[in-house]
Motif scaffolding. Sequence first.
Motif, PDB file in Angstrom:
ATOM      1  N   TYR A  85       2.067  10.623  -3.275  1.00 61.26           N
ATOM      2  CA  TYR A  85       1.726  11.068  -1.906  1.00 61.26           C
ATOM      3  C   TYR A  85       2.957  11.641  -1.209  1.00 61.26           C
ATOM      4  O   TYR A  85       4.081  11.189  -1.440  1.00 61.26           O
ATOM      5  N   GLU A 112       2.060  11.166   4.455  1.00 55.14           N
ATOM      6  CA  GLU A 112       0.732  10.568   4.198  1.00 55.14           C
ATOM      7  C   GLU A 112       0.802   9.112   3.746  1.00 55.14           C
ATOM      8  O   GLU A 112      -0.196   8.550   3.313  1.00 55.14           O
ATOM      9  N   TRP A 113       1.980   8.517   3.851  1.00 56.50           N
ATOM     10  CA  TRP A 113       2.127   7.153   3.335  1.00 56.50           C
ATOM     11  C   TRP A 113       1.298   6.126   4.112  1.00 56.50           C
ATOM     12  O   TRP A 113       1.061   5.022   3.638  1.00 56.50           O
ATOM     13  N   ARG A 172       2.239   1.845  -3.397  1.00 54.71           N
ATOM     14  CA  ARG A 172       1.200   2.391  -4.286  1.00 54.71           C
ATOM     15  C   ARG A 172       1.067   3.896  -4.054  1.00 54.71           C
ATOM     16  O   ARG A 172       0.971   4.680  -5.003  1.00 54.71           O
ATOM     17  N   LYS A 173       1.117   4.311  -2.791  1.00 58.12           N
ATOM     18  CA  LYS A 173       0.972   5.744  -2.473  1.00 58.12           C
ATOM     19  C   LYS A 173       2.174   6.526  -3.000  1.00 58.12           C
ATOM     20  O   LYS A 173       2.012   7.640  -3.519  1.00 58.12           O
ATOM     21  N   ASP A 179       0.835  -1.210   0.000  1.00 54.93           N
ATOM     22  CA  ASP A 179       0.000   0.000   0.000  1.00 54.93           C
ATOM     23  C   ASP A 179       0.869   1.260   0.000  1.00 54.93           C
ATOM     24  O   ASP A 179       0.571   2.236  -0.711  1.00 54.93           O
TER      25      ASP A 179
END
Length: 390
Positions: free
Chosen positions: A280, A284-285, A274-275, A271
Motif C-alpha cells: 500500500y 493509504e495505510w 499488513r498494508k 493492520d
Amino acid sequence: MSGRTNVKHYDVAIIGGGASGCYLAALLADTDIRTALIESRDRLGRKLSATGNGQGNLTNVNVGADKYFCSDREWLADILCGVEDVLSPFCGLFETDDKGRVYPCGRQASSLTDALRTKIGKSNNIDVYLSSEVTDLSEGYVVTYSGGQLTADKVVLAAGGKAAKQFGTDGRAYSLAEKFGHKTTALYPALVQLRTDTTYTKTLKGLRVDCNATAEAGKTLRTCRGDVIFTDYGLSGNAIFTLSSFVTDKAGAVIRLEFLPDIPAHEIERDIRRKIGAGYERSEWLACTLPNVLGRAIMRRCASDDPREIARTVKDFRVECRGTLGFDYAQVTRGGIGIEGVSRNLESEYSRGLYFMGEILDVDGECGGYNLHWAFSCARRVFDAIYKRR
Ligand SMILES: Cc1cc2nc3c(=O)[nH]c(=O)nc-3n(C[C@H](O)[C@H](O)[C@H](O)COP(=O)(O)OP(=O)(O)OC[C@H]3O[C@@H](n4cnc5c(N)ncnc54)[C@H](O)[C@@H]3O)c2cc1C
C-alpha cells in the motif's frame, strides 16, 4: 395597592419569563399569591422551546453536584431537587436515553413551554407582562420596566445570563443585582464550539466522528466520549460542548482526540504493517480503518513512517485551542452573581425579599439537561421559600 397612583402592587414580581421564571409562575398559579411575570421578549420561554436541539432535554437521571461548576458544592447540592420533582408540573410522558438525558416522549421542547404557559394562563393571580424589559429595580421593591412601573413585596431575578442573546439574554440583567451589593464574577461562554489550530484538520470540515476527547491545560481536565465535528473554525459536537466548559477560562488548552476508542493501538499497528507488506502507498495505510480523509490527515500529522507512531497518533491526535465561538453561540454562561451573598433559599443576604434563580447565578452545568435541572430546582426552592414557609 401601593401609595403610587396607577402603580399595581404584587406579592411577587418575577423578572424574566424564561425556564426558571415560567416554572416558578406555574407553581404559583395554584396559589393565592398575586404575581407579576415580566418578560422582555414578546413570548414566554423562547429559549426553553429551543433546548436539546428542539427536543427539550430537561433533566438527567445522573444529576448531582459533581455535574456543575460552582464554588460551593454543598450549597448547590442542598438546592438541587430530584428528577421526579422537576417533572411534576409537566403533564406528559418522558423517556431517558443511554446518557441519562430525559426528554418528553413527543421530543418537542415547545411542549414544555406550552405546559407552563397553559398553567400560567389559567391562573387569575398571575399578570404576564410581555415586551417589557426591566430597566431598574429599587428598594421597596419598585420595578421599572419599558411600559411603566409596578411594586412588589418580593422580587425574583430570573433574567438568565449572557449566552445566546437571540433569546433575550445579553447580560444586562446582572446590573439589577449589583445595585444591591451583589458581585458578578468573571463571565465566560460555556457549552460552546471551540476555535482551534486547523493546520491538520482543515480538510476534515463536515466530518463527524465518535471518539474519546480529553481537555488538558497543564493537567487533564476532563475526558468524555461522544461526537466531534470538524469545522472551518475548529471543533464542535457534543463531546466538544462538554469539554468547552472545562477550557473556557483556561489559556493554552489542548484537546486530545482518541479515534477508534474501542480498538487497541496494537491492532491498528498490526493492520498498518499488513498494508505495508501488501505494498500500500503511505497515504493509504489507514484506509478502511478510518474515513479516508481522516486517515490522510493523520498521516500528514505524523511525520514518522513507524507503524507504532502512526497508531499512537490515531490514539492521541492533539489540537490546540484558540478560544471559543463566544457568547452568541454558547448555551450557557460560566460565572454570574456570586453565590456568597445568596442563602440556601436563594434569597439575597443584602436585601430581604430579593431572590435569584437559574443561570444569572454563578452556577453552570455540563451538557445533558443539567442546566434546565438547575433552573427548575431553583424555582422549586424559591417557591418553597415564598409560599410554603410564609
Ligand atoms: C440553544 C440552546 C439549547 C439549550 N439546550 C439545553 C438542554 O437541552 N438542556 C439544558 O439543561 N439546558 C439547555 N440550554 C441551557 C438552558 O436553556 C438555560 O440554562 C436555561 O434556560 C436558563 O434558565 P433561566 O430561567 O435562568 O434563564 P432563561 O431561560 O435564559 O430566561 C431568562 C429570561 O429573562 C428574560 N430577560 C432578560 N433580561 C430581562 C429584563 N431585564 N427584563 C425582563 N426580562 C428579561 C429573557 O428574555 C429570558 O426570556 C440550552 C441553551 C441554549 C441557548
